[in-house]
Design a protein around this motif. Structure first.
Motif, PDB file in Angstrom:
ATOM      1  N   VAL A   7       0.832  -1.212   0.000  1.00 28.95           N
ATOM      2  CA  VAL A   7       0.000   0.000   0.000  1.00 28.95           C
ATOM      3  C   VAL A   7       0.866   1.261   0.000  1.00 28.95           C
ATOM      4  O   VAL A   7       1.608   1.515   0.950  1.00 28.95           O
ATOM      5  N   ASP A   8       0.740   2.031  -1.082  1.00 31.93           N
ATOM      6  CA  ASP A   8       1.429   3.322  -1.176  1.00 31.93           C
ATOM      7  C   ASP A   8       0.399   4.431  -0.954  1.00 31.93           C
ATOM      8  O   ASP A   8      -0.802   4.160  -0.777  1.00 31.93           O
ATOM      9  N   MET A   9       0.833   5.665  -0.964  1.00 34.40           N
ATOM     10  CA  MET A   9      -0.090   6.772  -0.695  1.00 34.40           C
ATOM     11  C   MET A   9      -0.555   7.509  -1.945  1.00 34.40           C
ATOM     12  O   MET A   9      -1.717   7.891  -2.071  1.00 34.40           O
ATOM     13  N   GLU A  10       0.379   7.736  -2.889  1.00 36.78           N
ATOM     14  CA  GLU A  10       0.121   8.716  -3.942  1.00 36.78           C
ATOM     15  C   GLU A  10      -1.050   8.362  -4.849  1.00 36.78           C
ATOM     16  O   GLU A  10      -1.645   9.245  -5.468  1.00 36.78           O
ATOM     17  N   GLY A  11      -1.389   7.079  -4.932  1.00 38.15           N
ATOM     18  CA  GLY A  11      -2.482   6.673  -5.813  1.00 38.15           C
ATOM     19  C   GLY A  11      -3.808   6.463  -5.101  1.00 38.15           C
ATOM     20  O   GLY A  11      -4.757   5.940  -5.686  1.00 38.15           O
ATOM     21  N   SER A  57       3.852   0.855   2.600  1.00 38.39           N
ATOM     22  CA  SER A  57       4.938   1.073   1.637  1.00 38.39           C
ATOM     23  C   SER A  57       5.180   2.514   1.255  1.00 38.39           C
ATOM     24  O   SER A  57       5.799   2.774   0.233  1.00 38.39           O
ATOM     25  N   HIS A  58       4.717   3.439   2.041  1.00 40.68           N
ATOM     26  CA  HIS A  58       4.950   4.837   1.684  1.00 40.68           C
ATOM     27  C   HIS A  58       5.921   5.499   2.663  1.00 40.68           C
ATOM     28  O   HIS A  58       5.710   5.437   3.878  1.00 40.68           O
ATOM     29  N   ASN A  59       6.958   6.088   2.097  1.00 45.01           N
ATOM     30  CA  ASN A  59       7.883   6.938   2.841  1.00 45.01           C
ATOM     31  C   ASN A  59       8.433   6.240   4.094  1.00 45.01           C
ATOM     32  O   ASN A  59       9.220   5.310   3.971  1.00 45.01           O
ATOM     33  N   TYR A 101      -0.936   2.964  -5.862  1.00 39.46           N
ATOM     34  CA  TYR A 101       0.314   3.132  -6.608  1.00 39.46           C
ATOM     35  C   TYR A 101       0.224   4.300  -7.592  1.00 39.46           C
ATOM     36  O   TYR A 101      -0.856   4.788  -7.917  1.00 39.46           O
ATOM     37  N   HIS A 102       1.392   4.717  -8.077  1.00 35.25           N
ATOM     38  CA  HIS A 102       1.493   5.895  -8.951  1.00 35.25           C
ATOM     39  C   HIS A 102       2.408   5.578 -10.121  1.00 35.25           C
ATOM     40  O   HIS A 102       3.107   4.559 -10.118  1.00 35.25           O
ATOM     41  N   SER A 103       2.445   6.500 -11.083  1.00 30.85           N
ATOM     42  CA  SER A 103       3.218   6.265 -12.304  1.00 30.85           C
ATOM     43  C   SER A 103       4.701   6.594 -12.105  1.00 30.85           C
ATOM     44  O   SER A 103       5.100   7.221 -11.120  1.00 30.85           O
ATOM     45  N   ASP A 113       3.846  11.601  -9.845  1.00 30.64           N
ATOM     46  CA  ASP A 113       4.738  10.652 -10.508  1.00 30.64           C
ATOM     47  C   ASP A 113       6.157  10.741  -9.948  1.00 30.64           C
ATOM     48  O   ASP A 113       6.711  11.821  -9.788  1.00 30.64           O
ATOM     49  N   HIS A 114       6.741   9.590  -9.642  1.00 31.87           N
ATOM     50  CA  HIS A 114       8.145   9.512  -9.233  1.00 31.87           C
ATOM     51  C   HIS A 114       8.540   8.043  -9.216  1.00 31.87           C
ATOM     52  O   HIS A 114       7.684   7.167  -9.321  1.00 31.87           O
ATOM     53  N   SER A 115       9.841   7.809  -9.094  1.00 31.04           N
ATOM     54  CA  SER A 115      10.331   6.437  -9.048  1.00 31.04           C
ATOM     55  C   SER A 115      11.280   6.299  -7.862  1.00 31.04           C
ATOM     56  O   SER A 115      12.462   6.575  -7.968  1.00 31.04           O
TER      57      SER A 115
HETATM   58 ZN   LIG Z   1       4.612   6.750  -1.749  1.00 30.16          ZN
END
Ligand SMILES: [Zn+2]
Length: 271
Positions: A7-11, A57-59, A101-103, A113-115
């Protein structure tokens, strides 16, 4: 059936800015993330999952609210972790789900967007394919023979995931980017309804995406500055492709992934 949910945040629906990570917004953001994680857990349970592991899974990876998470799941949180966003995955899992998730960095209308690192990374290629966190992390699951079956996030993330992982992937777009830091989003409750349904469908359907396998691996990381590439190039056996790009070749994807993380960490010292 055993499922890992990263689980990420940006999406996540309703998220458009990293300001939402700041103190005055942070509890709301944590609740939004936790609720989408719960929707994915609900979908996995409906599909018959017997073991569910959620990877925050974020930061800092301490976003999900432990006692608001559905009790059927275990929680992996905190950082740093060897496998980072997909820590916990191994060959015993049947499928991996990416939520929020994000691109990849450089995607038009990709929300946030970032990697892995906005500060340092300008682009990543693995075996010639442009990848962001979706591809990089799918490669870890693929190393263990596990397919990513469902990706939720913004429209750009959904399209990137589909292009990389194929038509059997179930995607759940919850918002459409209007540039990098604005979006037209579903209501979070509607997003959760679709996430639960999407995860269930992804785990129930007969035809699943193939695990994404990179072997051998050629990793190319482009940094924002030559000084960052200088630092990344300290990694033994890495090669300088051009002023800002560093390459690393290896037979083992997990080794290459750890080198990528080390490169990013080194590059950060020149940021
Ligand atoms: Zn994130």
């Amino acid at each position: 059936m055993k499922v890992l949910i990263s689980v990420d945040m940006e999406g996540v629906a309703g998220i458009v800015s990293w300001l939402q990570d700041e103190p005055e917004h942070r509890m709301i953001t944590r609740r939004l993330m936790t609720a989408e994680a719960n929707a994915a857990i609900e979908g996995a349970l409906a599909a018959g999952a017997k073991e569910i592991v959620v990877a925050d899974s974020h930061n800092t990876m301490i976003n999900l609210i432990p006692d608001e998470l559905r009790p059927e799941a275990r929680l992996i949180s905190g950082s740093a972790r060897p496998l980072s966003m997909v820590e916990g995955v191994d060959e015993t899992f049947d499928g991996v789900v990416f939520v929020g998730y994000h691109s990849a960095v450089g995607t038009p209308n990709g929300v946030l967007d970032h990697s892995y690192s906005s500060r340092t990374v300008a682009g990543v290629r693995v075996n010639g394919r442009r990848v962001g966190e979706i591809g990089i992390n799918a490669g870890i699951a693929g190393y263990f023979g596990v397919p990513v079956v469902c990706v939720t996030g913004d429209q750009a993330a959904a399209e990137e995931a589909r292009a990389l992982l194929g038509p059997e992937l179930v995607t759940v777009p919850v918002k459409r980017g209007i540039g990098r830091v604005a979006a037209d989003s579903l209501h979070p409750q509607e997003a959760r309804r679709r996430i639960a349904a999407g995860v269930r469908q992804a785990l129930e359907k007969e035809a699943k995406p193939a695990p994404l396998v990179f072997k051998p691996v050629e990793l190319e990381v482009r940094f924002h500055t030559t000084a960052m590439a200088d630092m990344a190039n300290l990694i033994p056996e890495s090669q300088r492709v051009d002023g800002t790009t560093v390459r690393f070749r290896h037979d083992d994807y997990i080794v290459a992934f750890k080198v990528f993380r080390a490169m990013v960490t080194l590059a950060y010292s020149a940021a």
